[in-house]
Enzyme design. Structure first.
Site, PDB file in Angstrom:
ATOM      1  N   SER A   1     -41.821 -28.040 -67.890  1.00 29.04           N
ATOM      2  CA  SER A   1     -40.801 -28.949 -68.384  1.00 29.04           C
ATOM      3  C   SER A   1     -40.201 -28.439 -69.668  1.00 29.04           C
ATOM      4  O   SER A   1     -40.802 -27.656 -70.381  1.00 29.04           O
ATOM      5  CB  SER A   1     -41.426 -30.321 -68.631  1.00 29.04           C
ATOM      6  OG  SER A   1     -42.333 -30.199 -69.719  1.00 29.04           O
ATOM      7  N   LYS A   2     -38.991 -28.938 -69.916  1.00 26.69           N
ATOM      8  CA  LYS A   2     -38.239 -28.578 -71.104  1.00 26.69           C
ATOM      9  C   LYS A   2     -39.013 -28.860 -72.382  1.00 26.69           C
ATOM     10  O   LYS A   2     -38.847 -28.169 -73.369  1.00 26.69           O
ATOM     11  CB  LYS A   2     -36.968 -29.440 -71.145  1.00 26.69           C
ATOM     12  CG  LYS A   2     -35.712 -28.692 -70.747  1.00 26.69           C
ATOM     13  CD  LYS A   2     -34.526 -29.521 -71.142  1.00 26.69           C
ATOM     14  CE  LYS A   2     -33.546 -29.542 -69.970  1.00 26.69           C
ATOM     15  NZ  LYS A   2     -32.414 -30.372 -70.114  1.00 26.69           N
ATOM     16  N   ARG A   3     -39.805 -29.934 -72.328  1.00 22.77           N
ATOM     17  CA  ARG A   3     -40.500 -30.344 -73.539  1.00 22.77           C
ATOM     18  C   ARG A   3     -41.449 -29.267 -74.058  1.00 22.77           C
ATOM     19  O   ARG A   3     -41.704 -29.178 -75.233  1.00 22.77           O
ATOM     20  CB  ARG A   3     -41.263 -31.657 -73.311  1.00 22.77           C
ATOM     21  CG  ARG A   3     -40.512 -32.867 -73.813  1.00 22.77           C
ATOM     22  CD  ARG A   3     -41.125 -34.143 -73.327  1.00 22.77           C
ATOM     23  NE  ARG A   3     -41.015 -34.239 -71.870  1.00 22.77           N
ATOM     24  CZ  ARG A   3     -42.029 -34.480 -71.058  1.00 22.77           C
ATOM     25  NH1 ARG A   3     -43.223 -34.672 -71.547  1.00 22.77           N
ATOM     26  NH2 ARG A   3     -41.845 -34.550 -69.758  1.00 22.77           N
TER      27      ARG A   3
END
Ligand code: GLU
Length: 484
Positions: free
Chosen positions: A255-257
């Site tokens: 994920s981007k996070r």
């Protein structure tokens, strides 16, 4: 097999950028096609108008072209089975939906969104899977005609026969079985007359003669619907191969996070396409040995779907960094020069002019010291500008009361040499040390501080020779002024 020549496709929805997972899907399709002397097609699945992002198609195409993942047919290339943009094929989908309606494999549904919402609420309360209740399945021809002539909004739904087992063979996962009881009467044509992904995808894979559907695991749960559709049309199913999920280091879904997921981010950070492609190839595939460094030709010749894993692949940025260095080391100086020139344009030294000869000398001493070509401007800034300050620890440790005198004498001696060679810089240093009856280090370290401002880096004589006599002398003069 329907066709001796494998035909595969990458079918992204243009949502703004190419995800590294998308790059992997594109790459595996590409490698598979090239390895088997087949055809690789780019098809843009842009039938979800809510998710339409202007410029996304161009961006996808340019990112694939940056990665050198080349396709044989596609929106910008044409081909026998085009158009390759689904939004330009709407008539084809409607025609096919009509065939299904005629054969009772699909049906018109006029249910209002209010009815569907309350149906969903009731099902949620009863804790059962929300599904359409086939309310419109038994509408008579007259009712349908009447509703259509009234201009009532409608969708066309797939008529899923319950109580059946849907089986298919996945090349990576083996036999997969679903009960048709959990498959909803999927919308095939939406109220806006656009097809849903499921209908367009199946119709196109069939019409474009796709032999192998290689895509991410997230589409596995859609495959039963697709299998039902193939059957409903009376078509042979392609071979399915669902690629393992990409995971963060903590094994959660990538994920981007937790880091960059857009290919563009890696490109902008200065990663080499060769390294990113090599890295992405290893996310779920191995040749079965310990080999990790691959160029594209090696990937093409060794790739096989048989060696793609089922289990999730962890995205390990350290490995990518390592591969980037490895690929950088394989570049010729001429290639590095070209790369450095293009980085120069975006660097803070963009206005300055450097000869190829100068940059090649810098490359010669810096290439083994960097993981990214643009790091040459960071780690070797002193080849492009005078140091603005001197590393504090270095000054404390290396600069003493005698340093200024020593450097002064060194400068005077260099001044007298016409155009000093590397050896001249070295011999003069030895002479100076002898003169002061001190170790070479007492000349080298202050000199290094003077010209570079920092303690480490390439050999001091290389630095002096590259920046040249004039800059060497003026930087010595500056440090003496600043530190005494
Ligand atoms: N349009 C889908 C996507 O965005 C394609 C999935 C498939 O390959 O069938 O990934």
């Amino acid at each position: 097999m329907i066709n001796d020549i494998p035909r595969v496709r990458f079918a992204p929805s243009p949502t703004g950028y190419l995800h590294v997972g998308g790059l992997r899907t594109a790459l595996y399709n590409y490698l598979f096609a090239r390895n088997r002397k087949g055809k690789f097609i780019l098809r843009i699945e842009d039938t979800d108008r809510n998710r339409y992002v202007p410029g996304a198609v161009e961006n996808l195409i340019s990112t694939l072209s940056w990665a050198a993942i080349d396709y044989d047919e596609g929106p910008d290339k044409g081909g026998e089975y085009g158009p390759y943009l689904q939004s330009e094929r709407l008539d084809i989908y409607k025609e096919h939906a009509d065939i299904l309606v005629k054969n009772k494999k699909a049906y018109y549904c006029f249910c209002s969104s209010e009815r569907l919402t309350s149906l969903r609420e009731v099902q949620q309360k009863q804790n059962i899977q929300s599904m359409y209740d086939k309310h419109c399945l038994d509408l008579s021809e007259e009712e349908i005609k009447h509703n259509l002539s009234e201009g009532l909004p409608y969708v066309i739904r797939l008529n899923v026969e319950h109580g059946k087992k849907i089986k298919f063979n996945d090349h990576i996962r083996g036999e997969v079985e679903f009960s048709s009881d959990v498959v909803d009467d999927q919308v095939l044509i939406k109220t806006d007359k656009y097809p849903t992904y499921h209908l367009a995808n199946v119709v196109d894979d069939h019409l474009m003669k796709i032999t192998h559907v290689i895509r991410g695991e997230e589409w596995l749960s859609s495959t039963p619907k697709h299998v039902i559709l193939y059957k409903a049309f009376g078509w042979e199913t392609p071979v399915f191969a669902h690629l393992p999920l990409l995971l963060n280091a903590d094994r959660s879904k990538l994920s981007k996070r937790q880091g960059d997921v857009a290919v563009e981010d890696y490109k902008n950070k200065g990663y080499l396409k060769e390294a990113l492609v090599n890295f992405v190839a290893l996310l779920g595939w191995t040749a079965g040995d310990d080999k990790e460094y691959y160029d594209i030709d090696e990937l093409i010749s060794s790739f096989s779907l048989d060696r793609v894993n089922k289990s999730g692949a962890v995205f390990n940025i350290e490995k990518l960094n390592w591969l980037n260095e490895e690929h950088l080391r394989k570049k010729t100086d001429a290639e590095l020069l070209q790369m450095l020139r293009s980085e120069l344009k975006d660097s803070r030294y963009s206005g300055q002019e450097y000869t190829d000869e100068y940059l090649l000398k810098v490359i010669g001493v810096m290439k083994e010291r960097v993981s990214f070509i643009k790091e040459i401007f960071e780690k070797g800034f002193y080849f492009f500008e005078e140091p603005a300050s001197y590393e504090e620890a270095g000054v404390k440790k290396r600069w003493n009361i005698q340093s200024a005198e020593i450097l002064k004498q060194y400068a005077e001696k260099i001044e007298q040499v016409g155009s000093p060679t590397k050896e001249d810089y070295e011999n003069t240093l030895k002479d100076t040390a002898t003169h002061f009856n001190t170790g070479n280090g007492n000349v080298i370290h202050p000199l290094r501080l003077a010209v570079s401002g920092v303690g480490g880096g390439p050999g001091i004589f290389d630095i002096l020779y590259i920046i040249g006599k004039e800059k060497t002398l003026s930087r010595i003069e500056t440090i003496i002024k600043k530190l005494t």
